[in-house]
Design a protein around this motif. Structure first.
Motif, PDB file in Angstrom:
ATOM      1  N   LYS A   5       0.959  -1.266  -0.104  1.00 37.49           N
ATOM      2  CA  LYS A   5       0.104   0.016   0.102  1.00 37.49           C
ATOM      3  C   LYS A   5       0.975   1.190  -0.058  1.00 37.49           C
ATOM      4  CE  LYS A   5      -1.973   3.475   2.073  1.00 37.49           C
ATOM      5  NZ  LYS A   5      -1.629   4.587   3.247  1.00 37.49           N
ATOM      6  N   GLY A 197      -7.870   8.331   6.066  1.00 36.09           N
ATOM      7  CA  GLY A 197      -6.967   7.316   6.220  1.00 36.09           C
ATOM      8  C   GLY A 197      -6.999   5.851   6.092  1.00 36.09           C
ATOM      9  N   ASP A 200      -4.796   1.902   4.643  1.00 38.40           N
ATOM     10  CA  ASP A 200      -4.197   0.966   5.168  1.00 38.40           C
ATOM     11  C   ASP A 200      -5.051  -0.159   5.511  1.00 38.40           C
ATOM     12  OD1 ASP A 200      -2.090   3.035   5.472  1.00 38.40           O
ATOM     13  OD2 ASP A 200      -2.587   3.578   7.664  1.00 38.40           O
TER      14      ASP A 200
END
Ligand code: ASP
Ligand code: MG
Length: 444
Positions: A5, A197, A200
């Motif tokens: 990632k 975010g 992840d």
């Protein structure tokens, strides 16, 4: 298969994207690469969405222009050859037109997620074409084909697995797949997100779904540090963390990882490597089930905490009191982080204030209530940290700063302290001095 990632700054410029290409090329195994949006793009999309919602359209044209130019500039830098640049520009313009169509709709609640996830759509497209153009043949997957996740807290991995397998069968087989982080479909198959975010988390959900050999999360810092490098000098990166330690640190404020990232791979024992795109040779942090060392390892802090104290003589020797208090929080879907009790009072903390007024109104029936906002939880983490011989030094902090609550023993891997946010940085520095600068950790 591995999952890699790359987040915001790793894909934030043509130069960093070239680094990413080199990282991908240097690894042989088959891969799924998850990308987020270019840095700054999701914020811009949130701004656009907010403008649409408030129907204040005057800045909209300039925001759209900036967004488009940022990507066109990237294309011009990544595709120096004028013909491929022209074709890529053209395809990007078509994608951008779709975006403009989305935002021309009347604003409704579901629209925000469709808008903010376009950053990943744009970047994954440009990135996939760039790699192809550089001779790295790859298949671009639409994450909306398989990231069917009804509950963000509790993703149903077998569903993702089934949909991903079907997608992989349908698409052109490749050693390199590219897809978008952040986006998911909710239970009604509407576009939604895994929260800010969240790419992840996309990576570890995908890794769990394909039973990957490992996940690599490439960011712009060289792994988890033993304290917050934004506030404390002389922090050092940690080579190893257990899943539990990483989960505690991520949850309690270490910004490097989305808090839920660890859970999908923990159950399947798939290691996560946190690496720095800009210094790929640095070891970074390995997160796995291996306990390499016990005791004190790292400190992080989480802001925006509200402490609530309920004081009542009726609590004295009564049973069922705590249940009634917890029921109030449960009813308002508000999670409690820390708790301490005495015979006549209970203090607890929450990080989500959305329903605070309603909670307080109901708690009023149970006693005298005090509320302290703007607090921070400082979390000291390590396998079996409560038995570390240096841990007592933590309590020396009490001589120097007011500490509102302490939670010790809830888990053997975590000690939490609640301080006023205005004392947070000082508390982090003092703890660093007391806990780390005195002890020499040769191995972590
Ligand atoms: N682009 C999204 C965000 O900025 C997801 C991510 O970066 O992980 O929140
Ligand atoms: Mg991130």
């Amino acid at each position: 298969m591995k999952v890699l990632k790359f987040g915001g700054t790793s894909v934030g410029s043509a130069e960093s994207i070239r680094n990413v290409k080199a990282i991908i090329e240097s690894q042989n195994e088959r891969k799924i690469v998850v990308v987020s949006a270019m840095s700054g793009v999701t914020n811009k999309l949130v701004e656009i969405s907010t403008h649409l919602q408030s129907q204040k359209g005057e800045n909209l044209p300039s925001l759209l222009q900036e967004l488009k130019e940022k990507h066109l500039k990237l294309i011009s830098e990544l595709f120096p050859d004028s013909e491929t640049q022209r074709v890529t520009n053209h395809l990007f313009e078509m994608q951008f037109a779709q975006f403009e169509e989305v935002i021309s709709q009347e604003y409704h609640e579901g629209l925000e997620a469709s808008i903010v996830t376009f950053g990943e759509t744009f970047l994954s497209f440009i990135f996939s074409r760039y790699l192809e153009n550089e001779g790295l043949s790859n298949t671009l997957l639409d994450a909306k084909d398989f990231m069917q996740i009804s509950s963000v807290e509790n993703p149903d991995i077998p569903t993702v697995e089934k949909l991903l397998q079907e997608t992989l069968k349908r698409e052109i087989s490749s050693d390199l797949y590219i897809t978008q982080g952040f986006v998911r479909l909710d239970r009604n198959r509407n576009i939604s997100t895994l929260n800010r975010g969240g790419s992840d988390y996309s990576a570890t959900i995908i890794a769990a779904a394909i039973n990957a050999s490992e996940v690599q999360i490439w960011t712009d810092i060289d792994g988890f540090h033993n304290n917050d490098p934004r506030f404390v000098e002389n922090t050092s990166p940690l080579l190893n963390l257990t899943f539990e330690e990483a989960a505690e640190l991520a949850y309690f404020g270490a910004k490097i990882l989305h808090p839920q990232t660890v859970s999908p791979v923990k159950e399947r024992n798939i290691p996560i490597y946190l690496k720095n795109t800009f210094t790929p040779k640095a070891p970074g942090t390995k997160i796995s089930s291996d306990v390499k060392s016990k005791g004190l390892k790292a400190i992080s802090a989480k802001d925006g905490i509200t402490a609530i104290k309920i004081k009542s003589n009726r609590m004295l020797m009564a049973h069922g009191f705590l249940r009634k208090i917890f029921d109030v929080f449960d009813k308002h879907e508000t999670a409690i982080d820390m708790i301490t009790t005495s015979e006549i009072a209970i203090s607890l903390t929450i990080d989500d204030n959305q329903n605070l007024d309603r909670i307080l109104l109901e708690l009023d029936a149970y006693g005298e209530i005090t509320v302290d906002s703007e607090h921070s939880i400082i979390c000291v983490v390590g396998e079996d940290v409560i038995n570390d011989k240096d841990t007592f030094r933590l309590f020396e902090l009490l001589n120097e700063l007011p500490v509102r609550m302490i939670s010790y023993g809830g888990s053997s891997n975590n000690i939490s302290l609640l301080v006023d946010t205005k004392n947070k940085v000082e508390a982090l520095r003092l703890l660093n001095r007391k806990l780390f600068e005195k002890t020499v950790h040769t191995e972590n």
